[in-house]
Motif scaffolding. Structure first.
Motif, short mmCIF file in Angstrom:
data_model
loop_
_atom_site.label_atom_id
_atom_site.label_comp_id
_atom_site.label_asym_id
_atom_site.label_seq_id
_atom_site.Cartn_x
_atom_site.Cartn_y
_atom_site.Cartn_z
N THR A 39 45.80 -22.60 15.34
CA THR A 39 45.73 -24.00 14.89
C THR A 39 47.11 -24.65 14.79
O THR A 39 47.22 -25.87 14.82
CB THR A 39 45.04 -24.10 13.52
OG1 THR A 39 45.71 -23.24 12.58
CG2 THR A 39 43.57 -23.68 13.64
N LYS A 40 48.15 -23.83 14.68
CA LYS A 40 49.48 -24.42 14.60
C LYS A 40 50.53 -23.41 15.06
O LYS A 40 50.45 -22.22 14.74
CB LYS A 40 49.79 -24.88 13.17
CG LYS A 40 51.09 -25.69 13.05
CD LYS A 40 51.27 -26.27 11.66
CE LYS A 40 52.53 -27.13 11.59
NZ LYS A 40 52.75 -27.70 10.23
N ILE A 41 51.53 -23.90 15.79
CA ILE A 41 52.70 -23.12 16.17
C ILE A 41 53.92 -23.95 15.83
O ILE A 41 54.04 -25.10 16.27
CB ILE A 41 52.68 -22.77 17.68
CG1 ILE A 41 51.43 -21.96 18.06
CG2 ILE A 41 53.94 -21.97 18.05
CD1 ILE A 41 51.31 -21.68 19.55
N SER A 42 54.80 -23.38 15.02
CA SER A 42 55.98 -24.14 14.59
C SER A 42 57.07 -23.17 14.15
O SER A 42 56.82 -21.97 13.96
CB SER A 42 55.60 -25.08 13.43
OG SER A 42 56.70 -25.87 13.06
N LYS A 43 58.27 -23.71 14.00
CA LYS A 43 59.41 -22.86 13.60
C LYS A 43 59.17 -22.20 12.24
O LYS A 43 59.51 -21.05 12.03
CB LYS A 43 60.69 -23.70 13.56
CG LYS A 43 61.26 -24.02 14.92
CD LYS A 43 61.79 -22.77 15.62
CE LYS A 43 62.44 -23.09 16.96
NZ LYS A 43 62.88 -21.88 17.67
N ARG A 44 58.59 -22.95 11.33
CA ARG A 44 58.30 -22.39 10.00
C ARG A 44 57.02 -23.01 9.46
O ARG A 44 56.92 -24.24 9.34
CB ARG A 44 59.47 -22.63 9.04
CG ARG A 44 59.26 -22.01 7.67
CD ARG A 44 60.53 -22.07 6.84
NE ARG A 44 61.62 -21.33 7.47
CZ ARG A 44 62.88 -21.34 7.01
NH1 ARG A 44 63.19 -22.07 5.95
NH2 ARG A 44 63.83 -20.64 7.63
N ILE A 45 56.06 -22.17 9.15
CA ILE A 45 54.77 -22.65 8.65
C ILE A 45 54.55 -22.09 7.25
O ILE A 45 54.61 -20.87 7.05
CB ILE A 45 53.62 -22.20 9.58
CG1 ILE A 45 53.83 -22.76 11.00
CG2 ILE A 45 52.27 -22.66 9.03
CD1 ILE A 45 52.81 -22.27 12.01
N PRO A 46 54.32 -22.94 6.26
CA PRO A 46 54.03 -22.43 4.90
C PRO A 46 52.65 -21.79 4.85
O PRO A 46 51.83 -21.94 5.75
CB PRO A 46 54.08 -23.71 4.04
CG PRO A 46 53.76 -24.82 4.99
CD PRO A 46 54.33 -24.41 6.32
N ASN A 47 52.41 -21.07 3.75
CA ASN A 47 51.15 -20.32 3.62
C ASN A 47 50.49 -20.61 2.26
O ASN A 47 50.30 -19.72 1.43
CB ASN A 47 51.44 -18.82 3.77
CG ASN A 47 50.17 -18.00 3.87
OD1 ASN A 47 49.07 -18.52 4.05
ND2 ASN A 47 50.31 -16.68 3.74
#
Length: 417
Positions: A32-40
């Protein structure tokens, strides 16, 4: 299944994020998302691994698991676990069980054994009834049951008219016919490559000519029938030449090479170690070099582990009487990386999918997560502790390999070693 993969380098030339180190958010099995930094914030399971790299899920076009009938060698559930641990999300299962997989019911049975598994199992049906090379099996029925190809595993079709009819018949439903490249009357009782080493060791020879005659015959039949042919596990320089010429004529032919035939030669036979008794036999360095070049220029379409577990009773005996075969799933990636770059190794492990009707998922947002996880930069000596298979007959034991696998994310599941 929800997960957050942290700091992973993507190796996928079809991805918008190729060669980038990113986080990958997976929800209900989909990216659902690809990014440098993804919070959780939802506290999904996080996957953090040393020097983590991910690619499209790998595919093996030739594995054998034994079940049904040879459960002492391997069972399907553990075979699929082995595949997952080794980075494979899809495998094509050979028909060489007991009974041979040659009917609608047989295909249905082996598919049912893989239900709800992270690894996709694609059955290959026998080309002839009982793989005896006499009468065609129920090809169309098996296609309807889910067979992706037809192959009498390591049993050559000696009757050229039968092969002709198979190619003609299967072309009615775009069926893929596989033909083992060996002329049995030439190979005879040979157990090793007919060359200097077989003479020195007193082993009966199986000449390159036996393979090349069969390849040439099948290519003539393919041209006549305009069918669809796959030649598994070629092993000689001349075979590469013949297939290259056939492709130049636009024949519908593909081929594979077993990873051990790329790296190991008949020099390995000096100690009569039956782990090196494989079919086709280990050839010369000249053949290895030609096979490698064939992969580089696209003549050879894919690599396979030709994973074939054999129990110890059939391996720990005299070389002449031992069964052919080596396991190869666990060592595949590490062995390939001793020859090729990581990018090329991944390409070789994925580019056979379309030929066998296996779906492909790129690493992009919105795609199903079908991922292999690995560290490409570790050098280590391959030993029995790295083997998940029931059988331990690996030709790569004691070899220095490069790159370890962590597992897979596929079919809405996570499998990590």
């Amino acid at each position: 299944m929800n997960a957050l993969i942290k700091s992973a380098t993507i190796v996928d030339s079809k991805s918008d994020f190729h060669n980038e180190t990113v986080d990958i958010l997976i929800e209900k099995g989909r990216i659902t998302k690809i990014s440098k930094r993804i919070p959780n914030p939802k506290n999904y399971r996080e996957i953090k691994l040393d020097n983590l790299h991910v690619s499209q899920g790998w595919f093996d076009s030739s594995v054998s698991f034994g079940e049904p009938g040879y459960e002492e060698r391997e069972i399907i559930s553990n075979g699929l676990k082995t595949a997952a641990n080794s980075g494979f999300t899809s495998v094509a299962l050979n028909a060489n069980s007991n009974p041979v997989i040659d009917s609608y019911a047989d295909i249905t049975f082996v598919k049912s054994k893989a239900n709800d598994n992270a690894v996709n199992l694609y059955p290959i049906g026998a080309l002839t009834q009982g793989s005896k090379g006499e009468d065609l099996a129920e090809l169309f029925d098996m296609t309807n049951a889910g067979a992706v190809a037809f192959y009498d595993y390591q049993n050559p079709i000696s009757n050229p008219n039968l092969m002709k009819i198979a190619l003609q018949y299967a072309s009615n439903f775009n069926g893929l016919v596989c033909s083992f490249p060996q002329e049995s009357k030439i190979s005879g009782n040979g157990v090793a490559n007919e060359h200097i080493n077989s003479t020195k060791l007193g082993l009966k020879g199986n000449p390159a000519l036996a393979e090349e005659l069969q390849v040439a015959r099948d290519l003539f039949l393919l041209e006549y029938t305009e069918g669809k042919l796959h030649i598994p596990t070629i092993s000689t320089a001349k075979s590469v030449e013949l297939i290259k010429a056939a492709k130049a004529k636009k024949l519908n032919v593909s081929c594979s090479v077993a990873i051990h035939n790329l790296i190991l030669t008949d020099d390995s036979l000096d100690g009569f170690d039956t782990r090196y008794k494989v079919l086709p036999p280990l050839r010369t360095q000249t053949d290895c070099n030609a096979l490698i070049e064939g992969l580089k220029d696209g003549t050879i379409d894919m690599v396979t582990t030709d994973h074939n577990p054999i129990d110890i009773e059939d391996k720990k005996i005299e070389f002449d009487y031992a069964k052919y075969g080596t396991i190869g799933l666990e060592s595949a990636f590490g062995a390939l990386q001793t020859l090729f770059t990581t990018k090329k190794s991944i390409a070789l492990l994925t580019q056979g999918k379309s030929r066998f009707g296996v779906s492909e998922s790129t690493i992009n947002e919105g795609e199903q997560a079908d991922l292999s996880l690995f560290n490409p930069d570790i050098n280590y000596e391959f030993n029995k502790s790295h083997i998940t298979s029931r059988s331990k007959n690996s030709a790569f034991l004691g070899q220095t390999l490069k790159g370890k696998t962590y597992g897979i994310v596929a079919n809405n599941k996570i499998v990590l070693k």
